[in-house]
Enzyme design. Structure first.
Site, PDB file in Angstrom:
ATOM      1  N   VAL A   8       0.872  -1.170   0.000  1.00  0.00           N
ATOM      2  CA  VAL A   8       0.000   0.000   0.000  1.00  0.00           C
ATOM      3  C   VAL A   8       0.910   1.220   0.000  1.00  0.00           C
ATOM      4  O   VAL A   8       2.074   1.140   0.404  1.00  0.00           O
ATOM      5  CB  VAL A   8      -0.982   0.041   1.205  1.00  0.00           C
ATOM      6  N   SER A   9       0.381   2.354  -0.441  1.00  0.00           N
ATOM      7  CA  SER A   9       1.209   3.548  -0.581  1.00  0.00           C
ATOM      8  C   SER A   9       1.361   4.350   0.714  1.00  0.00           C
ATOM      9  O   SER A   9       2.413   4.920   0.963  1.00  0.00           O
ATOM     10  CB  SER A   9       0.634   4.464  -1.660  1.00  0.00           C
ATOM     11  N   ARG A  10       0.307   4.385   1.533  1.00  0.00           N
ATOM     12  CA  ARG A  10       0.334   5.238   2.725  1.00  0.00           C
ATOM     13  C   ARG A  10      -0.005   4.446   3.975  1.00  0.00           C
ATOM     14  O   ARG A  10      -0.722   3.446   3.924  1.00  0.00           O
ATOM     15  CB  ARG A  10      -0.655   6.388   2.567  1.00  0.00           C
ATOM     16  N   GLN A  13      -3.574   3.476   4.840  1.00  0.00           N
ATOM     17  CA  GLN A  13      -4.200   2.401   4.067  1.00  0.00           C
ATOM     18  C   GLN A  13      -3.901   1.059   4.742  1.00  0.00           C
ATOM     19  O   GLN A  13      -2.981   0.948   5.542  1.00  0.00           O
ATOM     20  CB  GLN A  13      -3.672   2.402   2.628  1.00  0.00           C
TER      21      GLN A  13
END
Length: 189
Positions: A8-10, A13
């Site tokens: 996931v990017s962040r 999330q």
């Protein structure tokens, strides 16, 4: 052995959806990263590569979990292939390098990615050439104007300011001031 990879990017999330799908697919071990898809260095993916053995199958929920761009995805698939392992996407059934059809699709995608990179380079070169013809300034804009540069050099040379004080006052790094001073010394010799 089936080995999963999730990303996931962040930090806000969650990996939960991807992990549940990979566990349902029979993954014995799952590696994860919480990092942008544009980042080349990923601790979880590096650990996965270290763990891989010939014949292993890397399972991802979607190929975009590997990287943001097609070029990045192909690069990561090649790293997995170097370990003599295959890759399977759960949501994209055509992508499964355990068989000849999946390998063909990946080779076609690799060729498209290479073509795309070539087009990007070509457009970039053309744009830079056009900018040069218009005498446009290329690169990052200077933080200090020419007038400010002269004032800083005089103030430091006269002892009114130290380099550190000049950096703070003009909100630039000390290295910027050092380079400015070096340029002024070289110009005067």
């Amino acid at each position: 052995m089936k080995i999963g990879y999730v990303r996931v990017s962040r930090s806000e999330q969650t990996h939960a959806l991807q992990v549940a799908a990979l566990e349902s697919a029979g993954c014995g071990r799952i590696f994860s990263d919480t990092i942008s898809g544009a980042r080349a260095i990923r601790p979880g993916f590096s650990a996965l590569l270290d763990h891989l053995r010939p014949g292993d199958e890397v399972v991802v929920w979607k190929m975009d979990r590997l990287a943001r761009s097609l070029v990045g995805v192909i690069s990561m698939i090649n790293q997995i292939a170097e370990k003599e392992a295959s890759i399977v996407s759960l949501t994209e059934p055509g992508i499964n390098t355990t068989g000849p059809h999946g390998k063909l699709i990946l080779h076609v995608l690799g060729a498209v990615a290479e073509y795309e990179l070539g087009l990007i380079r070509e457009r970039t070169r053309a744009g830079l050439e056009q900018a040069r013809l218009r005498n446009a300034k290329l690169g990052r804009p200077r933080k200090i104007s020419a007038g400010q540069s002269d004032m800083i050099v005089k103030s430091i040379t006269n002892g009114q300011l130290t380099q550190a004080e000049a950096a703070r006052r003009f909100e630039v790094s000390p290295m910027t001031i050092q380079r400015l001073m070096a340029r002024s010394t070289n110009a005067s010799t």
